[in-house]
Design an enzyme around this catalytic site. Structure first.
Site, PDB file in Angstrom:
ATOM      1  CE  LYS A  98      -3.691   2.005   3.019  1.00 24.46           C
ATOM      2  NZ  LYS A  98      -4.595   1.699   4.247  1.00 24.46           N
ATOM      3  CB  SER A 178      -7.116   4.270   3.544  1.00 18.11           C
ATOM      4  OG  SER A 178      -6.415   3.457   4.529  1.00 18.11           O
ATOM      5  CB  SER A 202      -7.920   1.533   5.976  1.00 22.90           C
ATOM      6  OG  SER A 202      -8.231   2.767   6.581  1.00 22.90           O
TER       7      SER A 202
END
Length: 504
Positions: A98, A178, A202
């Protein structure tokens, strides 16, 4: 960029899970280099439709894959190859990290944090402990997946990436956030597994939105060093999004455990969470809350999916009954908002010091700027009060678990949001998260596990009338991550694997 709904997504080269891919590579069906090249071809074909990958480092991946192929070539027997797979359970599996994620000293994988502050990426000085464990497990990191700026939203529409990340099931909708890029890439089949992290939902929000499995581990279980002790006052943790429960368990086995100097002792798990999946639990008491904590209804399609999932759990031998918690959603999301704001402010304050000039309003998205200003108005005691509230919520949740082993809620209060609804161009951070149309109405349930440090897992239990995934979330007492995985595996065995959106 291709129009988001003009063409179907192509079928990926490999449709199994990460465990199956590692087994295929060690078996000799393909090499680690071939697996990476085919993955890169899928990214080239699919990502123009999804915008889920924000940085590629193919040469870095090739170097790692070549090392692994040489290691495999040195094996002279089936027994040696089996031992290699035991030691490196994700041998040769391509991995996206990520963009708001683990530190890596590799020059080809700096992190942009989803922000225009780092147009070339912010290079890390060292490999994080988690990165080291990924490499030891046999993963081949080759790129980074998209995230909202600073990981601060439940959607992934960062200005820095030139366009939103799209849900592979319906590209007019958000993949969540996220870890939205991680989920979109995994659900589409670009990759079999992707790193993700979770500070207020997230991992679980995008898992729900994209039809994946997403476990938020217990506080202290995953390594955070050597550059950090904790994130957002203990709210954040790392793991992965997957298409199978065994991948989720196997990744936990490969990476869990505190690292030197960790501020929390890691909970004790079974010697192998993956092996524990074979033991199906029986007779669990599960309390279900299928509405907002204060009684407001969730979307009817979500409520119906949770009822159907509860019925499935009962047929599997568990006792499921309606439950309540004696606090409101705002009792949870307000102190979490304070933790997010102060964590963001600390990052930006430190960045100013490091670069020797101020961060200006035009360099970050309005929600991020407002969060910084909001945190500046807090007193030091406000932050400590928020942390104390986290602890009080943990005590109250522990009382709930004296009656129920598990808590069942929706993951999201409604199906995946339309793109544009939660963009970070809003000028008021508090209203963005807590206002009448704020994030709390979309994701009221996820922040509780972050506040309390408890583990929680989202499972893909249904689809909306328009075909969008709907997730259910199970939460357990702190340290009972393996119990969640065992229940998830029991349900998966009865329900079948999660489908993939080849023609979304």
């Amino acid at each position: 960029m291709t129009h988001p709904t003009s063409t179907p997504l192509p079928r990926p080269w490999f449709t199994g899970d990460a465990t199956a891919l590692a087994q295929a590579i060690v078996r000799g069906d393909c090499s680690a280099v071939q697996a990476l090249e085919r993955t890169l071809a899928d990214v080239a074909a699919m990502d123009p439709h999804l915008n889920a990958v924000c940085r590629l480092a193919p040469d870095l991946g090739r170097q790692q894959a070549q090392v692994l192929d040489a290691e495999l070539a040195a094996c002279r027997s089936d027994a040696e190859r089996a031992a290699l797979l035991q030691r490196r359970p994700f041998f040769g599996v391509p991995l996206l990290l990520k963009d708001v994620g683990p530190a890596t000293a590799h020059r080809g994988l700096p992190s942009r944090m989803g922000s225009r502050l780092f147009p070339d990426g912010a290079p890390w000085a060292v490999d994080g402990t988690l990165t080291q464990r990924y490499l030891a497990a046999g993963f081949v990191p080759f790129g980074r997946s998209t995230s909202p700026e600073m990981g601060m939203s439940a959607t992934t529409e960062a200005v820095a990436y030139g366009g939103p990340t799209r849900n592979p099931w319906h590209r007019a909708h958000s993949p969540g956030g996220s870890s939205g890029g991680a989920a979109a890439a995994t659900a589409s089949g670009m990759v079999t597994i992707a790193h993700a992290n979770d500070g207020a939902g997230s991992i679980r929000i995008p898992a729900s939105a994209c039809g994946l499995i997403g476990l938020k581990p217990s506080r202290g279980l995953m390594p955070t060093g050597p550059l950090a002790g904790e994130g957002w006052g203990g709210l954040t943790t790392d793991h992965v999004v997957t298409r199978s429960v065994r991948d989720c368990a196997r990744a936990l086995d490969a990476t869990a455990g505190s690292d030197p100097g960790a501020p929390y002792a890691a909970p004790v798990l079974p010697d192998s969470c993956e092996a524990a999946l074979a033991e199906a639990p029986r007779g669990l008491r599960i309390g279900v809350i299928n509405q907002f904590f204060e009684g407001d209804p969730v979307h009817p399609e979500v409520a119906a999916a949770i009822r159907a999932f509860a019925d499935q759990l009962q047929r599997l031998g568990h006792a499921v009954e309606t439950a309540t918690l004696d606090f409101s959603t705002h009792d949870v999301v307000y102190p979490v908002m304070q933790g997010v704001a102060t964590g963001t402010a600390l990052f930006l304050d430190q960045l100013q010091q490091q670069r020797g000039r101020p961060v200006t309003q035009g360099e970050v998205e309005p929600v991020v700027w407002s969060a910084w200003q909001t945190a500046a108005a807090f007193k030091a005691t406000d932050y400590l009060a928020a942390v104390n509230t986290f602890h009080r919520l943990g005590r109250r949740l522990a009382q709930f678990h004296e009656r129920f082993e598990l808590l069942l809620t929706p993951t999201l209060a409604e199906p995946p949001a339309v793109l544009g609804r939660f963009t970070m161009d809003k000028p008021d951070f508090i209203d963005y998260r807590l206002g009448p149309q704020g994030l709390w109405r979309y994701t009221p349930f996820c922040p509780l596990a972050n506040a309390t440090g408890a583990p929680a897992i989202s499972l893909p239990v249904g689809r909306s009338a328009s075909g969008l995934p709907i997730g259910a979330m199970l939460a357990a007492p702190h340290g009972q991550d393996a119990l969640l995985l065992r229940v998830a595996a029991q349900w998966e065995a009865a329900h079948g694997p999660a489908p993939m959106p080849f023609a979304a």
